[in-house]
Design an enzyme around this catalytic site. Sequence first.
Site, PDB file in Angstrom:
ATOM      1  N   SER A 329       0.528 -10.928  -2.264  1.00 20.89           N
ATOM      2  CA  SER A 329       1.145  -9.621  -2.021  1.00 20.89           C
ATOM      3  C   SER A 329       2.297  -9.311  -2.968  1.00 20.89           C
ATOM      4  CB  SER A 329       1.632  -9.542  -0.571  1.00 20.89           C
ATOM      5  OG  SER A 329       0.521  -9.531   0.315  1.00 20.89           O
ATOM      6  N   ASP A 353      -3.974   3.197   7.905  1.00 13.95           N
ATOM      7  CA  ASP A 353      -4.233   1.750   7.888  1.00 13.95           C
ATOM      8  C   ASP A 353      -4.757   1.335   9.260  1.00 13.95           C
ATOM      9  OD1 ASP A 353      -4.288  -0.974   7.722  1.00 13.95           O
ATOM     10  OD2 ASP A 353      -2.222  -1.220   7.063  1.00 13.95           O
TER      11      ASP A 353
END
Length: 691
Positions: A329, A353
């Site tokens: 990430s 999301d």
Amino acid sequence: MTILKNLHQELSRFRLRVLAAAGFVLFCFGLLASRLVYLQIIQHEALQERAESNRVTVVPIVPNRGLIKDRNGIVLASNYSAYTLEITPSKVVDLELTIDELAGVVEIQPRDRKRFKRLLEESKNFESLPIRTKLSDTEVARFAAQRFRFPGVDIKARLFRSYPMGEVGSHLLGYIGRINQTEKKAMDDWSEEDLANYRGTEYIGKLGLEQSYERELHGSTGFEEMETSAAGRAVRRLAHQPPTPGNTLMLSIDIRLQALVEQLFGDRRGALVAIDPRNGEVLAFVSKPAFDPNLFVDGIDADSWTQLNEDLDKPLLNRALRGTYPPGSTFKPLMAMAALNSGKRAASTVIMDNLTYSFGGRTFGSPETDRAGPKDMRLAIVSSSNVYFYSLANEMGVDLIHDQLEPFGLGRKTGIDVQGEVTGDLPSQEWKRRRFRKPEQQKWFAGETISLGIGQGYNNFTMLQMATAYSTIATGGLRFKPRLVREIEDVVQRKTRRIASDALEPLALKPEHVEVIRNAMNGVTLEGTSKQVFLGAPYTSGGKTGTAQAVGLRAGEKYKDIKADERKRDHSLYVAFAPVEAPTVALAVIVENAGWGSGSAAPIARRVFDYLLLGQYPSEEDIALTQQGKTFAPVGAQRRALDVPLPGQAAPAASAAATASTPASAASTATAARSAVPAAIRSASGPGAKP
């Protein structure tokens, strides 16, 4: 009448014989005269030179190798003289018997015999080889009294390299070692001047700065012309040219910070690189585990070499320079910058999301800590949304991602001033065609793009590259080649020349786009995954945690099935810069197989910032807990950095502070110091990486 005739014939024959003899004698004298003319006139200069060489011996004098110091003048590599017991094999009748008899005079251990045997295999028969190094004065006197017994054996004074910090900074310093046959063959291609400078030299830089700056550190070889007797004994000195010592390297590294970071890693594997984004100076260059370069100075023994070479933790691997990892990430802010710069997605665009993303019949997941909901770019970075960046990667495509991020230094060498750097992998369709041989493997599939968005898939970078990339983000587009050496001092002329980092062409990043990324990364430290780590910090910083999969999952395999094997667990990463308003340090750090980025990597970054920006050093309690991955914000009473002794010292070295090349306070050292970047071993990839 007959008698007179015979007499006349005899006289004629006699005269012919006399003439033949005289002619032969004259011919011989002619040969001698011509030879004399040839030797005395034609060959006069050559023979005179040979005659001189018979009575004149030129002895090379090896120069002192240059010192290596950190940015504050602390010596990291120096020299000392010691006696060695050396054997010239061509002058010894029975080598084994001689060594056995020598063992009765001075101590010769089995490792000394093994090292001598290895050197014998690598060297020529007429070279002098050490059987024992670092003899005591008593051993020297004992051998001198019995020297007559050992033809071909002698005591020699040698200069030895010393690394007073031991393992600290071993990968960046490197080491010196005896010149082997491969290196000697390579030296045949050198110029006559360079080759002459290495006459009498038996050691050369093998790794790190010792290798990369060999010409600066070696110096110039001197010589003595000695008149010798027929027996080879020195009679008098005819000429003398002293050697010129090597130059001193002044590094940008802060060795106190370097030692702190290596201590914080403990027994864990990983790497960290810290860079000043304003000029490219590297302040910390850590690879763990490390090794003791002193082992190599006089020839490493076979047992120590085997132990280092076969260790599963690979202590000889420079993870900061040669290790590559999926960034996890920590890649997401770079993806966001690529989207803004290319115009593919605005910062205000909201993506729903739902914690899963489906593409091509495959479902890509999110970490357990993620929360569903609508997310714009800032919130996607702060909460480390996988779905947001899955969809972004699909929209951009692999080639656009490559073209946007390659200028940040990903997938290519940064040009740091030390040899051995690798390129890493920033994939593209062309990259895949070059990478694989089989036609069926060369085609790029759209599904392979999805994992790239969260720093998995084919993505593999060194932490040096990641630190360099975030230095560019921190400065709003300014780029520099990272450097370890900041100054070179000529110790003879007392002159110092500054080694400036090469400024690269700036990237045309829009200030408003840079501000979006900075603000989002600052949000990570205030409300995101590293909030607990930076709790109470009196400065602002931007960061991003990363948890990258070390291995891919096979069909039907669940992640919990591989967690039992420590070496298959996720890697812990963190990238950051500080202060946010005017960054003076950018870093990237990785702790191998340590799990969540906020649990192991981010706490190390916090302590680096505290050292550089505040001049604070963690407590012993805090160091012990950080080594186990059990801290967030610092615990216990922090200490003034300059009050903490360096490795091997009982108390801080006052002289080091006095000779500092920067202001002698931890806070001012902090202002000069900048970013830490980890580099690590290449790992396989897989979807569903955690923040």
